[in-house]
Design a protein around this motif. Structure first.
Motif, PDB file in Angstrom:
ATOM      1  N   MET A  17      43.351  49.709  27.922  1.00  0.00           N
ATOM      2  CA  MET A  17      43.918  48.569  28.657  1.00  0.00           C
ATOM      3  C   MET A  17      43.194  48.369  29.984  1.00  0.00           C
ATOM      4  O   MET A  17      42.828  47.239  30.345  1.00  0.00           O
ATOM      5  CB  MET A  17      45.410  48.807  28.920  1.00  0.00           C
ATOM      6  CG  MET A  17      46.079  47.685  29.695  1.00  0.00           C
ATOM      7  SD  MET A  17      47.779  48.038  30.162  1.00  0.00           S
ATOM      8  CE  MET A  17      47.540  49.033  31.631  1.00  0.00           C
ATOM      9  N   ILE A  18      42.946  49.462  30.692  1.00  0.00           N
ATOM     10  CA  ILE A  18      42.306  49.356  32.012  1.00  0.00           C
ATOM     11  C   ILE A  18      40.858  48.857  31.875  1.00  0.00           C
ATOM     12  O   ILE A  18      40.418  47.978  32.630  1.00  0.00           O
ATOM     13  CB  ILE A  18      42.365  50.717  32.743  1.00  0.00           C
ATOM     14  CG1 ILE A  18      43.817  51.052  33.097  1.00  0.00           C
ATOM     15  CG2 ILE A  18      41.507  50.716  34.003  1.00  0.00           C
ATOM     16  CD1 ILE A  18      44.043  52.484  33.539  1.00  0.00           C
ATOM     17  N   ASP A  21      40.833  45.170  30.826  1.00  0.00           N
ATOM     18  CA  ASP A  21      41.228  44.329  31.957  1.00  0.00           C
ATOM     19  C   ASP A  21      40.142  44.294  33.020  1.00  0.00           C
ATOM     20  O   ASP A  21      39.922  43.252  33.656  1.00  0.00           O
ATOM     21  CB  ASP A  21      42.542  44.869  32.544  1.00  0.00           C
ATOM     22  CG  ASP A  21      43.180  43.887  33.504  1.00  0.00           C
ATOM     23  OD1 ASP A  21      43.559  42.798  33.046  1.00  0.00           O
ATOM     24  OD2 ASP A  21      43.279  44.202  34.701  1.00  0.00           O
ATOM     25  N   TYR A  22      39.451  45.418  33.197  1.00  0.00           N
ATOM     26  CA  TYR A  22      38.367  45.479  34.190  1.00  0.00           C
ATOM     27  C   TYR A  22      37.235  44.536  33.797  1.00  0.00           C
ATOM     28  O   TYR A  22      36.641  43.868  34.640  1.00  0.00           O
ATOM     29  CB  TYR A  22      37.846  46.922  34.306  1.00  0.00           C
ATOM     30  CG  TYR A  22      36.994  47.152  35.531  1.00  0.00           C
ATOM     31  CD1 TYR A  22      37.572  47.541  36.734  1.00  0.00           C
ATOM     32  CD2 TYR A  22      35.613  46.951  35.492  1.00  0.00           C
ATOM     33  CE1 TYR A  22      36.813  47.740  37.861  1.00  0.00           C
ATOM     34  CE2 TYR A  22      34.838  47.150  36.623  1.00  0.00           C
ATOM     35  CZ  TYR A  22      35.447  47.546  37.809  1.00  0.00           C
ATOM     36  OH  TYR A  22      34.681  47.728  38.935  1.00  0.00           O
ATOM     37  N   SER A  25      38.740  40.795  34.173  1.00  0.00           N
ATOM     38  CA  SER A  25      38.971  40.345  35.558  1.00  0.00           C
ATOM     39  C   SER A  25      38.585  41.459  36.525  1.00  0.00           C
ATOM     40  O   SER A  25      39.438  42.183  37.029  1.00  0.00           O
ATOM     41  CB  SER A  25      40.435  39.949  35.753  1.00  0.00           C
ATOM     42  OG  SER A  25      41.296  40.943  35.236  1.00  0.00           O
ATOM     43  N   PRO A  26      37.274  41.584  36.760  1.00  0.00           N
ATOM     44  CA  PRO A  26      36.817  42.670  37.645  1.00  0.00           C
ATOM     45  C   PRO A  26      37.278  42.457  39.086  1.00  0.00           C
ATOM     46  O   PRO A  26      37.224  41.333  39.595  1.00  0.00           O
ATOM     47  CB  PRO A  26      35.283  42.594  37.543  1.00  0.00           C
ATOM     48  CG  PRO A  26      34.992  41.221  37.070  1.00  0.00           C
ATOM     49  CD  PRO A  26      36.162  40.763  36.262  1.00  0.00           C
ATOM     50  N   PRO A  27      37.768  43.521  39.726  1.00  0.00           N
ATOM     51  CA  PRO A  27      38.181  43.388  41.131  1.00  0.00           C
ATOM     52  C   PRO A  27      36.958  43.367  42.049  1.00  0.00           C
ATOM     53  O   PRO A  27      35.874  43.801  41.651  1.00  0.00           O
ATOM     54  CB  PRO A  27      39.008  44.667  41.362  1.00  0.00           C
ATOM     55  CG  PRO A  27      38.425  45.664  40.415  1.00  0.00           C
ATOM     56  CD  PRO A  27      37.948  44.891  39.215  1.00  0.00           C
ATOM     57  N   PRO A  29      35.686  45.049  45.226  1.00  0.00           N
ATOM     58  CA  PRO A  29      36.003  46.108  46.195  1.00  0.00           C
ATOM     59  C   PRO A  29      35.633  45.760  47.627  1.00  0.00           C
ATOM     60  O   PRO A  29      36.004  46.479  48.561  1.00  0.00           O
ATOM     61  CB  PRO A  29      35.189  47.310  45.682  1.00  0.00           C
ATOM     62  CG  PRO A  29      34.098  46.728  44.867  1.00  0.00           C
ATOM     63  CD  PRO A  29      34.606  45.446  44.309  1.00  0.00           C
TER      64      PRO A  29
END
Lengths: 54, 370
Positions: A17-18, A21-22, A25-27, A29
Motif C-alpha cells: 500500500m505504501i 501510494d508513493y 502521489s509522491p510527497p 520532502p
C-alpha cells in the motif's frame, strides 16, 4: 497455519500500500511543516476522527 | 543454550536496524515530522504488544472477572495526559487542538455499537492494529472491513449528525484538569468498589504501560498538534482505495470537502493517524518477531459463523466509530484527556455495549461457551 502467516501477510500488504501510494502521489520532502507543531505558529490541520471537515 | 542465543541475536539486531531504517527513510523521503510520528506509532505498538496492554481486554477483565487493574491504568494514563495537555492546549490554542466533538444521538448509538463489536473481535481501534501486527487471524480478517466501515461511516456522517447533536463542549486549562481528575477519581472509586476482593490493585505491568502510553500520547500531541487517533486513518486508506478503483466520492459531504479531497490525493505518509497506525502495526510485529515462539503458535480453527461475525463486527467497528467521533483512542482516551464531554459519554455508552459484546462472543463461535 501459524500466526507467522497473517503477520507477514499484513506487513507485505502494508508495504504494498505504501509503495503503490508513493508511486501514485509522491510527497515533496522539500515542502515540510515545522518538525514539531508546538511552537510552530501554524494551525493544527491534520485529519482526526473527532473533527468534521469545514 | 548458547547456540540458541547466537541464532536469536542477529535476528533481533536485524529487527532494531529495520525499525531505525524505516523511521530514517520516512524522515528523508517524506519529512522529519512524519518520521517522528512514525516513531511515536512504533512506540505505541512496542508498548501495547510488549506489555500486552490495550482497551478491550481490560474492559472484558472488569466485566467478566471484576479485575480493575487494566482500567485503573486507563484512568491513570488519561489523567497524566490531561495534567499536561489541557493547560498546554489552553496556552497554545490553534497550534494544538483537543479531541473536542459533539454529543448526539448517533454519537451515543455509535459508541454503544462499537462497544459490542470490539468485544466480539476482542480488539478496539489500536487493539486491532496491534493484533494484526502480532499475527492474530481474527483481527487480520477484521481490519479491511474496519477500514471500509470507517470510510462508509464518514461518507454518511453528516446525515447522522443531522439527527440531532449538542454543540461540542468541554473543559480546558487548570480548571479542566481539576474537573477531569475529580471525575477520573470518581470512576476509580466505582471500579474499586465493584472489583473482586484481592484484585483491587494496579499491577506493575499496567502501571508501566500507563506511563509509557501517556508519554507517547503527549509526544503525539506536541509533534502533530492534535491528539492520538486511529479510525480516521483507516477510513482514509479505504477512501484512497475506492478512488484508485474509480469511485466518485462527490456524493458525500464529508469526502467531497476540500480538505478531505486533498488528503485522499496526497501521500498516505502525510496523514498523521495513518503514520501512527502504521507504526503501531510495525511495532507489534517487531515485538512478536522478537519474542521466541510468538509467531510459531497455531491459529485457532474457528467455525464459519465466527468468520462471518468477524467481518460484520469489523464493518460495525469502522462505521460506528465514525458516528461516535472516535474509538477507545480518539474518543475515550484522547477525548477525556483533552477535556471533551463526548469522551465521557462515549465511555458510558461503549462500556454498556461491551457488557453485551462479551456475552455475544462465545455465541458467535469466537471462543468456547462456558
Amino acid at each position: 497455519m501459524t500466526r507467522r502467516v497473517p503477520a507477514n501477510l499484513a506487513m507485505l500488504m502494508l508495504v504494498a500500500m505504501i509503495v503503490a501510494d508513493y508511486i501514485a502521489s509522491p510527497p515533496n520532502p522539500y515542502q515540510q511543516p515545522a518538525i514539531v507543531a508546538l511552537g510552530s505558529g501554524a494551525s493544527s490541520a491534520g485529519g482526526f476522527c473527532g473533527s468534521l471537515p469545514e | 543454550m548458547e547456540s540458541v542465543a547466537v541464532a536469536v541475536w542477529p535476528r533481533r539486531t536485524g529487527l532494531i536496524v529495520t525499525a531505525v531504517a524505516v523511521v530514517l527513510a520516512v524522515m528523508i523521503l517524506v519529512g522529519v515530522r512524519q518520521g517522528l510520528l512514525l516513531a511515536v506509532g512504533l512506540g505505541f505498538g512496542l508498548t501495547l504488544e510488549g506489555l500486552r496492554f490495550g482497551f478491550a481486554g481490560p474492559w472484558r477483565a472488569m466485566i467478566l472477572r471484576r479485575e480493575p487493574s487494566g482500567m485503573y491504568a486507563h484512568l491513570l494514563a488519561i489523567g497524566l495526559v490531561a495534567v499536561v495537555a489541557l493547560p498546554l492546549i489552553a496556552a497554545r490554542n490553534g497550534e494544538l487542538a483537543g479531541a473536542l466533538a459533539p454529543v448526539g444521538w448517533a454519537m451515543i448509538g455509535g459508541a454503544f455499537v462499537f462497544g459490542i463489536a470490539m468485544q466480539v473481535v476482542l480488539g478496539c481501534g489500536s487493539g486491532t492494529l496491534v493484533n494484526v501486527g502480532s499475527g492474530n487471524p481474527v483481527s487480520f480478517a477484521a481490519l479491511p472491513f474496519f477500514a471500509i466501515g470507517s470510510f462508509a461511516g464518514a461518507y454518511h456522517l453528516f446525515w447522522w449528525t443531522d439527527l440531532g447533536s449538542l454543540p461540542a463542549v468541554g473543559v480546558s486549562g487548570w480548571s479542566g484538569v481539576a474537573a477531569t481528575l475529580a471525575a477520573l477519581a470518581a470512576v476509580a472509586v466505582v471500579l474499586h468498589r465493584c472489583g473482586a476482593a484481592g484484585q483491587r490493585r494496579l499491577h506493575t505491568r499496567h502501571l508501566v504501560a500507563a506511563c509509557l502510553v501517556s508519554a507517547l500520547a503527549l509526544a503525539n500531541l506536541v509533534v502533530a498538534g492534535q491528539p492520538w487517533g486511529v479510525v480516521y486513518g483507516l477510513g482514509l486508506w479505504a477512501a484512497k482505495g475506492a478512488t484508485a478503483l474509480g469511485a466518485d466520492l462527490s456524493g458525500s459531504a464529508f469526502w467531497s470537502a476540500s480538505e478531505s479531497v486533498a488528503r485522499v490525493n496526497e501521500n498516505v505518509l502525510l496523514d498523521v493517524t495513518s503514520l501512527t497506525n502504521i507504526g503501531i502495526m510495525l511495532g507489534a510485529y517487531l515485538v512478536a518477531s522478537w519474542r521466541r515462539g510468538a509467531l510459531a503458535s497455531r491459529v485457532p480453527n474457528l467455525p464459519l459463523r465466527a468468520w462471518i461475525a468477524t467481518a460484520v463486527a469489523g464493518l460495525l467497528l469502522g462505521y460506528s466509530s465514525r458516528l461516535a467521533f472516535g474509538c477507545n483512542v480518539g474518543a475515550f482516551f484522547s477525548g477525556i484527556s483533552t477535556g471533551s464531554l463526548h469522551g465521557w459519554v462515549w465511555f458510558a455508552a461503549a462500556f454498556a455495549g461491551s457488557m453485551l459484546g462479551v456475552q455475544l462472543r462465545p455465541r458467535l463461535g469466537l471462543e468456547p461457551r462456558q
